[in-house]
Scaffold this active site. Structure first.
Site, PDB file in Angstrom:
ATOM      1  NE  ARG A  50      -3.369  -2.206   3.046  1.00 54.16           N
ATOM      2  CZ  ARG A  50      -3.998  -2.394   3.931  1.00 54.16           C
ATOM      3  NH1 ARG A  50      -4.363  -1.304   5.214  1.00 54.16           N
ATOM      4  NH2 ARG A  50      -4.749  -3.441   4.223  1.00 54.16           N
ATOM      5  CG  ASP A  52       0.145   5.794   4.028  1.00 53.36           C
ATOM      6  OD1 ASP A  52      -0.658   4.949   4.189  1.00 53.36           O
ATOM      7  OD2 ASP A  52       1.234   5.898   4.697  1.00 53.36           O
ATOM      8  CE1 TYR A 110       7.209   3.286  -0.003  1.00 58.38           C
ATOM      9  CE2 TYR A 110       8.155   1.500   0.965  1.00 58.38           C
ATOM     10  CZ  TYR A 110       7.348   1.900   0.532  1.00 58.38           C
ATOM     11  OH  TYR A 110       5.973   1.356   0.431  1.00 58.38           O
ATOM     12  NE  ARG A 197       3.992  10.227   5.592  1.00 57.97           N
ATOM     13  CZ  ARG A 197       2.551  10.374   5.669  1.00 57.97           C
ATOM     14  NH1 ARG A 197       1.743   9.456   5.083  1.00 57.97           N
ATOM     15  NH2 ARG A 197       2.117  11.421   6.379  1.00 57.97           N
TER      16      ARG A 197
END
Length: 244
Positions: A50, A52, A110, A197
């Site tokens: 997933r 966000d 990421y 994050r």
């Protein structure tokens, strides 16, 4: 039955994330609608994970099955003609029936981008977190070393995370600067909700001198979300690649 693998790039600014949900338009929804138009049959995509709301991707991987015998190229060029400008299929391939983009994945990369400039940049506002002032990148790199390896990352897990275990393996964190842009690349076997994050938010506190690098082991050991930094804005995060 054909199992088709897609590598998808998207600007997540206008979407409520990747996964289907009732409270907003998602990338998966738009992709499935385009595939249904292309194939004239209902299609369900299975993603590698997933992202966000507001998070971007350069290498989201997804699969679907179909009996249609159209050429493989139609799943990229043909599909792109039906998709909006902020979503595109970069690659398409036919894979074995047992391939699943989530369960077959061995790792992900990421990238988080920070615009460390005195003045805001309209051209980077959708893809970077604007922070005024210099960051101590050496201190951030020292702190990041404590996050590499297999740890319990409960302290960096976002609210609403449904993972059964908070233990994850981070394979590497690279922090670089070019001009006013600072990039933080995080590679690992998998990540908890908001984990990257929250890692970035914590590292930024180190870079701003509000937290010492050596405090990271105690933070992870305590396992309390309140002890970590704030969640970095979604706009700076991009899923670069999924490894198999």
């Amino acid at each position: 039955m054909r199992n088709i693998k897609l590598v998808i790039e998207y600007d997540g600014t206008n979407y409520a994330g990747w996964q289907l949900q009732p409270n907003g338009v998602t990338v998966q929804q738009v992709m499935e609608e385009a595939l249904t138009t292309l194939l004239h049959e209902p299609v369900r995509l299975h993603g590698s994970g997933r992202t966000d709301a507001g998070v971007h991707a350069r290498g989201m991987v997804a699969c679907f099955t179909t009996y249609r015998t159209i050429p493989l190229r139609a799943f990229s060029d043909g599909l792109n003609s039906l998709l909006p400008p902020d979503i595109a299929v970069r690659e398409s391939a036919e894979v074995t029936p047992d391939f699943h983009p989530r369960y077959a994945a061995t790792g992900k990369l990421y990238r988080y981008t920070i615009h460390a400039g005195r003045r805001r940049s309209p051209l980077s506002r959708l893809y970077a977190w604007h922070l005024r002032g210099e960051l101590d990148l050496d201190a951030m790199r020292r702190a990041a070393l404590f996050m590499v390896g297999e740890h319990d990352f409960a302290a960096l897990r976002g609210a609403g995370c449904a993972a059964k275990t908070t233990v994850r393996r981070v394979d590497g964190i690279a922090i670089e600067k070019q001009g006013e842009l600072v990039t933080i690349d995080v590679r690992g076997s998998g990540f908890l909700r908001h984990m990257v994050r929250n890692m970035v938010g914590t590292l930024v506190e180190v870079g701003q001198g509000r937290r010492v690098a050596d405090s990271i082991p105690a933070l992870l050991a305590a396992g309390e979300r309140g002890g970590a930094g704030a969640t970095a804005p979604a706009c700076g995060l991009c899923l670069v690649e999924v490894y198999y």
